[in-house]
Design a protein around this motif. Sequence first.
Motif, PDB file in Angstrom:
ATOM      1  N   ALA A 289     -11.069  -4.199  -4.629  1.00 57.81           N
ATOM      2  CA  ALA A 289     -11.960  -4.652  -3.559  1.00 57.81           C
ATOM      3  C   ALA A 289     -12.712  -3.451  -2.991  1.00 57.81           C
ATOM      4  N   ARG A 290     -14.017  -3.639  -2.760  1.00 58.40           N
ATOM      5  CA  ARG A 290     -14.858  -2.606  -2.156  1.00 58.40           C
ATOM      6  C   ARG A 290     -15.448  -3.155  -0.865  1.00 58.40           C
ATOM      7  N   PHE A 291     -15.580  -2.287   0.133  1.00 60.02           N
ATOM      8  CA  PHE A 291     -16.083  -2.690   1.446  1.00 60.02           C
ATOM      9  C   PHE A 291     -17.325  -1.875   1.786  1.00 60.02           C
ATOM     10  N   ASN A 292     -18.225  -2.481   2.545  1.00 63.86           N
ATOM     11  CA  ASN A 292     -19.514  -1.842   2.808  1.00 63.86           C
ATOM     12  C   ASN A 292     -19.483  -0.857   3.972  1.00 63.86           C
ATOM     13  N   ARG A 293     -18.331  -0.698   4.599  1.00 64.72           N
ATOM     14  CA  ARG A 293     -18.224   0.275   5.685  1.00 64.72           C
ATOM     15  C   ARG A 293     -16.757   0.654   5.875  1.00 64.72           C
ATOM     16  N   ASN A 294     -16.515   1.553   6.806  1.00 68.44           N
ATOM     17  CA  ASN A 294     -15.166   2.059   7.037  1.00 68.44           C
ATOM     18  C   ASN A 294     -14.246   0.943   7.534  1.00 68.44           C
ATOM     19  N   VAL A 295     -13.158   0.718   6.801  1.00 70.30           N
ATOM     20  CA  VAL A 295     -12.210  -0.337   7.170  1.00 70.30           C
ATOM     21  C   VAL A 295     -10.788   0.223   7.254  1.00 70.30           C
ATOM     22  N   LYS A 296     -10.675   1.520   7.542  1.00 69.65           N
ATOM     23  CA  LYS A 296      -9.362   2.160   7.522  1.00 69.65           C
ATOM     24  C   LYS A 296      -8.404   1.575   8.560  1.00 69.65           C
ATOM     25  N   ASP A 297      -8.935   0.941   9.600  1.00 69.73           N
ATOM     26  CA  ASP A 297      -8.075   0.383  10.637  1.00 69.73           C
ATOM     27  C   ASP A 297      -7.730  -1.085  10.404  1.00 69.73           C
ATOM     28  N   LEU A 298      -8.266  -1.670   9.302  1.00 67.19           N
ATOM     29  CA  LEU A 298      -7.981  -3.072   9.003  1.00 67.19           C
ATOM     30  C   LEU A 298      -6.788  -3.189   8.056  1.00 67.19           C
ATOM     31  N   LEU A 299      -5.963  -4.186   8.280  1.00 67.63           N
ATOM     32  CA  LEU A 299      -4.863  -4.483   7.386  1.00 67.63           C
ATOM     33  C   LEU A 299      -5.168  -5.755   6.597  1.00 67.63           C
ATOM     34  N   ASN A 369      -8.051   2.591   0.972  1.00 69.72           N
ATOM     35  CA  ASN A 369      -7.953   4.047   0.970  1.00 69.72           C
ATOM     36  C   ASN A 369      -9.171   4.665   1.660  1.00 69.72           C
ATOM     37  N   ASP A 370      -9.299   5.984   1.592  1.00 67.52           N
ATOM     38  CA  ASP A 370     -10.391   6.679   2.273  1.00 67.52           C
ATOM     39  C   ASP A 370     -11.761   6.384   1.665  1.00 67.52           C
ATOM     40  N   LYS A 371     -11.777   5.811   0.460  1.00 69.11           N
ATOM     41  CA  LYS A 371     -13.037   5.457  -0.192  1.00 69.11           C
ATOM     42  C   LYS A 371     -13.438   4.011   0.097  1.00 69.11           C
ATOM     43  N   ASN A 372     -12.751   3.379   1.046  1.00 65.25           N
ATOM     44  CA  ASN A 372     -13.015   1.981   1.388  1.00 65.25           C
ATOM     45  C   ASN A 372     -12.833   1.063   0.181  1.00 65.25           C
ATOM     46  N   GLN A 373     -11.790   1.348  -0.582  1.00 68.92           N
ATOM     47  CA  GLN A 373     -11.422   0.520  -1.719  1.00 68.92           C
ATOM     48  C   GLN A 373      -9.949   0.128  -1.610  1.00 68.92           C
ATOM     49  N   LEU A 374      -9.629  -0.984  -2.240  1.00 61.51           N
ATOM     50  CA  LEU A 374      -8.257  -1.487  -2.241  1.00 61.51           C
ATOM     51  C   LEU A 374      -7.998  -2.062  -3.629  1.00 61.51           C
ATOM     52  N   CYS A 375      -7.181  -1.377  -4.433  1.00 64.59           N
ATOM     53  CA  CYS A 375      -7.007  -1.755  -5.834  1.00 64.59           C
ATOM     54  C   CYS A 375      -5.534  -1.996  -6.163  1.00 64.59           C
ATOM     55  N   TYR A 376      -5.280  -2.993  -7.011  1.00 61.94           N
ATOM     56  CA  TYR A 376      -3.920  -3.273  -7.463  1.00 61.94           C
ATOM     57  C   TYR A 376      -3.993  -4.038  -8.775  1.00 61.94           C
ATOM     58  N   LYS A 377      -2.833  -4.351  -9.347  1.00 62.34           N
ATOM     59  CA  LYS A 377      -2.784  -5.020 -10.644  1.00 62.34           C
ATOM     60  C   LYS A 377      -1.937  -6.293 -10.546  1.00 62.34           C
ATOM     61  N   LEU A 378      -2.300  -7.268 -11.398  1.00 63.16           N
ATOM     62  CA  LEU A 378      -1.601  -8.549 -11.456  1.00 63.16           C
ATOM     63  C   LEU A 378      -1.226  -8.858 -12.898  1.00 63.16           C
ATOM     64  N   THR A 379      -0.168  -9.648 -13.061  1.00 63.91           N
ATOM     65  CA  THR A 379       0.219 -10.052 -14.410  1.00 63.91           C
ATOM     66  C   THR A 379       1.007 -11.355 -14.349  1.00 63.91           C
ATOM     67  N   TYR A 380       1.069 -12.060 -15.468  1.00 64.33           N
ATOM     68  CA  TYR A 380       1.924 -13.252 -15.549  1.00 64.33           C
ATOM     69  C   TYR A 380       2.213 -13.601 -16.993  1.00 64.33           C
ATOM     70  N   THR A 381       3.229 -14.416 -17.174  1.00 68.14           N
ATOM     71  CA  THR A 381       3.548 -15.002 -18.468  1.00 68.14           C
ATOM     72  C   THR A 381       3.908 -16.458 -18.245  1.00 68.14           C
ATOM     73  N   SER A 382       3.658 -17.274 -19.252  1.00 71.23           N
ATOM     74  CA  SER A 382       4.042 -18.682 -19.227  1.00 71.23           C
ATOM     75  C   SER A 382       5.099 -18.918 -20.303  1.00 71.23           C
ATOM     76  N   ASN A 383       6.121 -19.664 -19.956  1.00 69.91           N
ATOM     77  CA  ASN A 383       7.194 -19.928 -20.916  1.00 69.91           C
ATOM     78  C   ASN A 383       6.736 -20.827 -22.062  1.00 69.91           C
ATOM     79  N   ASN A 384       5.497 -21.347 -21.978  1.00 71.50           N
ATOM     80  CA  ASN A 384       4.955 -22.144 -23.081  1.00 71.50           C
ATOM     81  C   ASN A 384       4.589 -21.292 -24.284  1.00 71.50           C
TER      82      ASN A 384
END
Length: 416
Positions: A289-299, A369-384
Amino acid sequence: MRYLSTLMMLLLATAASAQYQLTADIYNPGSKDLLNTPVCISLEQYQDVMTGVVFIDGKEIPSQLDDLNRDGAKDEICFLVDVPKHQTIHANITLIPAGTEAAALIAPQEYTPRTYAEIVLRNPAVKEKNRHDIYLDAITADRRTANSYNVQHHHGVAFENELIAVRIYFDQRQTLDLYGKFSQGLELEQTQFYTSPEQKQQGYGDDVLWVGNSFGLGALRGWNGRKPTMISNVERRTQRIISSGPVRTVVEVEDEGWIPEGSPSTFAPLNMTIRYTLYAGHRDIDVCARFNRNVKDLLFSTGVINVKGSQEFSDHKGLRGCWGTDWPASDTLNWKKETVGLGILVPQEHMVSEVPATQENYAFVIRPNDKNQLCYKLTYTSNNEHDFGVHSDKAWFEWLKAWRKETEQPVRVNIR
């Protein structure tokens, strides 16, 4: 994999002065062989690139040029390689600028698709749920649209590779809903997330998760100090397909003029763009996620749904998942119970806290982070999944731990 043709090699040789010739040295520092490893090279210093060719040991491999910021110029060339543990391989790359002799003679290469993405509108004239035919690259709804969830045929942009497929709801939830495959391959263009009985008989997959108002698989939400909040109160909501090709698919969800729940009256509206990237041959999705301004105080908050009766896993350092079985729909006559394994990996730089499990979610509180970005990873599997995937809670939790280790030891790329 196809070989570079003699004609193309001659054309490249005769126009070499008008090209960029690069070598990428790709080193695997880990103790495990890496397969289908993405290598993406910025083209910022190479102007007006129109075509790119990548080959290793004289063999051409599929590659993809993407215009990620939609300004008309290619921003990255991306390809996938296998790198044995503790070894280096070398990729030779030719970049051909527009307006050159080579560009006029050499058409962009076509490779077998290994990813796919679609935005489909309902066509009132079409009765079959998997035959709608109004395709878009992007769609925007403004705040007057009371129910944007029903604007799109399958309720949001959908994307896939051979292993997994996902749709992202086009509403305030922005939830990731999951499709489980029995066999490896691309299916969404045929099923449109609404697999017919005939297609089920033929072995096509289907929706495997009921998400409701939960995170589903890793939706990004606000946080009001007590609980997750939806991405409501926005001026415009957009979904777009950036690319869909042999190497990766990239889609974006953009929220313009967003005022998070509980914000003070003086809060200036915020723009947030969330990019989802899925590479061929991978069962994990990059979220940034990228933000257009400083969001360091937002959770913010994210996590995975607490599948009914699921077993939880956490290393309490940003890696969390579950394994569980539940009905994917309220219709228990035409659907069967589905078993899935879910996972999320949040880097420590974004971690604020791990929220105790609730009936609905396994959640994290996170911050940009300080670059106004928030990055993470997702994964899943299906038992099918037949002949691939993971098929027990214990094996899934071991897979998650190995996934983290591999993620934290990426290949090192040196460009010459």
